[in-house]
Design an enzyme around this catalytic site. Structure first.
Site, mmCIF file in Angstrom:
data_model
loop_
_atom_site.group_PDB
_atom_site.id
_atom_site.type_symbol
_atom_site.label_atom_id
_atom_site.label_comp_id
_atom_site.label_asym_id
_atom_site.label_seq_id
_atom_site.Cartn_x
_atom_site.Cartn_y
_atom_site.Cartn_z
ATOM 1 N N SER A 1 0.821 -1.211 0.000
ATOM 2 C CA SER A 1 0.000 0.000 0.000
ATOM 3 C C SER A 1 0.857 1.263 0.000
ATOM 4 C CB SER A 1 -0.916 0.013 1.220
ATOM 5 O OG SER A 1 -1.751 -1.130 1.223
HETATM 6 N N1 SAH Z 1 -0.901 -4.433 3.784
HETATM 7 C C1 SAH Z 1 -0.355 -5.018 2.602
HETATM 8 C C2 SAH Z 1 -1.388 -4.920 1.485
HETATM 9 C C3 SAH Z 1 -1.180 -5.920 0.436
HETATM 10 S S1 SAH Z 1 -2.434 -5.882 -0.828
HETATM 11 C C4 SAH Z 1 0.910 -4.320 2.182
HETATM 12 O O1 SAH Z 1 0.974 -3.086 2.308
HETATM 13 O O2 SAH Z 1 1.830 -4.982 1.701
HETATM 14 C C5 SAH Z 1 -3.743 -6.802 -0.074
HETATM 15 C C6 SAH Z 1 -3.447 -8.223 0.274
HETATM 16 O O3 SAH Z 1 -4.676 -8.824 0.667
HETATM 17 C C7 SAH Z 1 -2.909 -9.083 -0.868
HETATM 18 O O4 SAH Z 1 -1.715 -9.662 -0.478
HETATM 19 C C8 SAH Z 1 -4.001 -10.127 -1.085
HETATM 20 O O5 SAH Z 1 -3.503 -11.399 -1.467
HETATM 21 C C9 SAH Z 1 -4.649 -10.180 0.278
HETATM 22 N N2 SAH Z 1 -6.005 -10.701 0.312
HETATM 23 C C10 SAH Z 1 -6.998 -10.556 -0.599
HETATM 24 N N3 SAH Z 1 -8.112 -11.184 -0.185
HETATM 25 C C11 SAH Z 1 -7.832 -11.734 1.022
HETATM 26 C C12 SAH Z 1 -8.581 -12.508 1.965
HETATM 27 N N4 SAH Z 1 -9.866 -12.838 1.778
HETATM 28 N N5 SAH Z 1 -7.956 -12.890 3.095
HETATM 29 C C13 SAH Z 1 -6.670 -12.582 3.335
HETATM 30 N N6 SAH Z 1 -5.907 -11.850 2.483
HETATM 31 C C14 SAH Z 1 -6.486 -11.427 1.343
#
Ligand code: SAH
Length: 204
Positions: A52
């Site tokens: 993010s």
């Molecule tokens: N906070 C993280 C955001 C990554 S993007 C960062 O800054 O690196 C969002 C993440 O949510 C992705 O890795 C995706 O695989 C995950 N995601 C999507 N749906 C999900 C679910 N139902 N449960 C857990 N993770 C999920």
């Protein structure tokens, strides 16, 4: 990054700013895009996912109003960067990621940096982590069509939940603040996250 992108846009929480000044964001980004680690937008982390935008991490963390004793649930471990910010401020972080390769890499990075107050789970996080509830803070870092009911049920009192709510393409940052007076839902500003895939998210 913190001064220009975060403080100047109005984030004042000293603990959040200090944590984000200290945490090496580049460590959470694969080699190929590491030179972009401190830029003012999301950056690819593999598996079609992104780390993010720094400002978004700061604002969402600030809204959670964490303290040293807080127990926090994070949905969407991704790179683990947001997890590191939470784990610096709170007592314990429970983080769920649906993609095993991302969870494994985040865990390696966070362990190498010395974090020992994080519990990891590979699963659909839209249903939360009921055995560890209630949580003082719940943060969803992927876009959901509506606030997942299971997560609202796992929020403590007092407690704050922050999540991007809307369509796959565009969302509003929404917070639910729980207190003895009830739940207050606030819509903040437009944002754009990768989709939450799961029973209370979008279909795969
Ligand atoms: N906070 C993280 C955001 C990554 S993007 C960062 O800054 O690196 C969002 C993440 O949510 C992705 O890795 C995706 O695989 C995950 N995601 C999507 N749906 C999900 C679910 N139902 N449960 C857990 N993770 C999920």
């Amino acid at each position: 990054m913190v001064t220009r992108q975060i403080e100047r846009r109005g984030v004042r929480d000293a603990a959040v700013l200090t944590a984000m000044r200290a945490i090496p964001r580049h460590e959470f980004i694969p080699e190929r895009d590491r030179h972009r680690a401190y830029e003012d937008h999301p950056v690819p982390i593999g598996s079609d996912q992104t780390i993010s935008q720094p400002y978004m991490v700061a604002v969402m963390t600030e809204r959670l109003r964490l303290h040293r004793k807080s127990r926090v649930l994070e949905i969407g471990t991704g790179s683990g960067y947001q997890t590191a910010v939470l784990a610096t401020l709170a007592a314990e972080v429970f983080t769920i990621e649906r993609l095993p390769e991302l969870s494994a890499r985040a865990r390696m990075t966070l362990t190498a940096l010395g974090y020992d107050n994080i519990r990891y789970r590979v699963e659909d996080g839209s249903v939360g982590w009921p055995e560890a509830a209630p949580f003082d803070g719940i943060i969803v870092t992927a876009a959901a069509p509506r606030v997942p009911a299971a997560l609202v049920a796992q929020l403590g009192d007092p407690g704050v939940l922050a999540a991007p709510i809307g369509s796959r393409g565009s969302q509003d940052l929404v917070t639910i603040s729980r207190s003895e007076d009830g739940d207050v839902t606030t819509t903040h500003f437009r944002c754009s996250f990768v989709p939450l895939i799961g029973v209370e998210g979008f279909p795969d």
